[in-house]
Design a protein around this motif. Structure first.
Motif, PDB file in Angstrom:
ATOM      1  N   LYS A 226       0.812  -1.222   0.000  1.00 14.98           N
ATOM      2  CA  LYS A 226       0.000   0.000   0.000  1.00 14.98           C
ATOM      3  C   LYS A 226       0.845   1.270   0.000  1.00 14.98           C
ATOM      4  N   TRP A 227       2.142   1.146   0.238  1.00 14.00           N
ATOM      5  CA  TRP A 227       2.959   2.325   0.495  1.00 14.00           C
ATOM      6  C   TRP A 227       3.368   3.037  -0.783  1.00 14.00           C
ATOM      7  N   ASN A 228       3.397   4.346  -0.689  1.00 13.08           N
ATOM      8  CA  ASN A 228       3.945   5.189  -1.758  1.00 13.08           C
ATOM      9  C   ASN A 228       5.441   5.342  -1.505  1.00 13.08           C
TER      10      ASN A 228
ATOM     11  N   SER B 101       7.701   7.040  -3.029  1.00 12.47           N
ATOM     12  CA  SER B 101       8.364   8.236  -3.567  1.00 12.47           C
ATOM     13  C   SER B 101       9.170   8.970  -2.502  1.00 12.47           C
ATOM     14  N   SER B 102       8.879   8.671  -1.237  1.00 19.96           N
ATOM     15  CA  SER B 102       9.577   9.316  -0.124  1.00 19.96           C
ATOM     16  C   SER B 102      10.782   8.485   0.309  1.00 19.96           C
TER      17      SER B 102
ATOM     18  N   ARG C 111      10.887   4.678   1.944  1.00 22.66           N
ATOM     19  CA  ARG C 111      11.713   3.617   1.342  1.00 22.66           C
ATOM     20  C   ARG C 111      12.640   2.981   2.374  1.00 22.66           C
TER      21      ARG C 111
ATOM     22  N   TYR D 186      10.548   0.687   4.415  1.00 24.72           N
ATOM     23  CA  TYR D 186      10.128  -0.396   3.513  1.00 24.72           C
ATOM     24  C   TYR D 186      11.233  -1.454   3.405  1.00 24.72           C
TER      25      TYR D 186
END
Length: 209
Positions: A185-187, A189-190, A194, A197
């Motif tokens: 679900k994670w974006n 771009s940050s 990351r 993650y």
């Protein structure tokens, strides 16, 4: 109390002795009234030796379910101590407090500490409850643990993000599907996200290890 403090001053060495700190705090807690634990905790906090302070921090954690001033002191004062070893003890004291309360009953406090402006307070939760899914309530409700930790993925403190990422990684050993679902679900771009993650996905995404 005075005899105990004198004993500690004579027993605890200058070098770090976490096992001794934990053992002595637990023994005192188990054999003395909570009010005595509270008073002794504050007296030890005022000592110069950080290990005596650590015993005091643990005692305050043990009695905080009866004395709200003790949990407030841990949050507002102990969290500002410069020694990282004291911050490790703060995490343990917070976990002890949650264990005594019951982790489900402690959920409002857990959420409150995770939103505190002080990174040491937030990190005390993420680190103190590891391994989260070994704790009662979270063992039966791993998704709640994952959601609480995942909310730290954009935390302003790398210290907190690393703790949360490692805690999620711990959970992935037993619940890889939950971590995969959450990470999906994670974006990314940050850079902050990351980082968490990669830590959280170490065992489910080996290429990020």
């Amino acid at each position: 109390m005075n005899d105990f403090i004198t004993y500690l001053e004579e027993t605890i060495p200058e070098k770090d002795s976490l096992k001794l700190v934990k053992t002595e705090a637990q023994k005192f807690y188990q054999s003395n009234p909570l009010e005595e634990c509270r008073q002794t905790g504050y007296v030890l906090w005022r000592k110069g030796n950080f290990q005596l302070q650590e015993v005091g921090v643990l005692l305050l954690g043990y009695c905080a379910h009866e004395y709200p001033d003790a949990i407030s002191f841990l949050r507002s004062t102990v969290s500002r101590h410069k020694n990282w070893k004291v911050q490790e003890i703060l995490a343990m004291a917070f976990d002890n407090h949650c264990k005594i309360l019951g982790y489900e009953q402690a959920l409002p406090l857990i959420r409150e500490w995770l939103s505190d402006e002080n990174a040491n307070v937030r990190r005390a939760v993420a680190e103190g409850l590891r391994i989260w899914t070994n704790r009662p309530f979270f063992r039966e409700n791993p998704r709640i643990a994952v959601e609480l930790l995942a909310a730290c993925r954009e935390d302003g403190s790398e210290y907190v993000r690393k703790s949360a990422g490692n805690a999620l990684r711990d959970i992935s050993r037993k619940y890889p599907e939950l971590i995969l679902e959450e990470l999906g679900k994670w974006n990314l771009s940050s850079k902050k996200v990351r980082q968490v993650y990669q830590l959280a996905g170490k065992f489910v995404f080996p290429m990020h290890g």
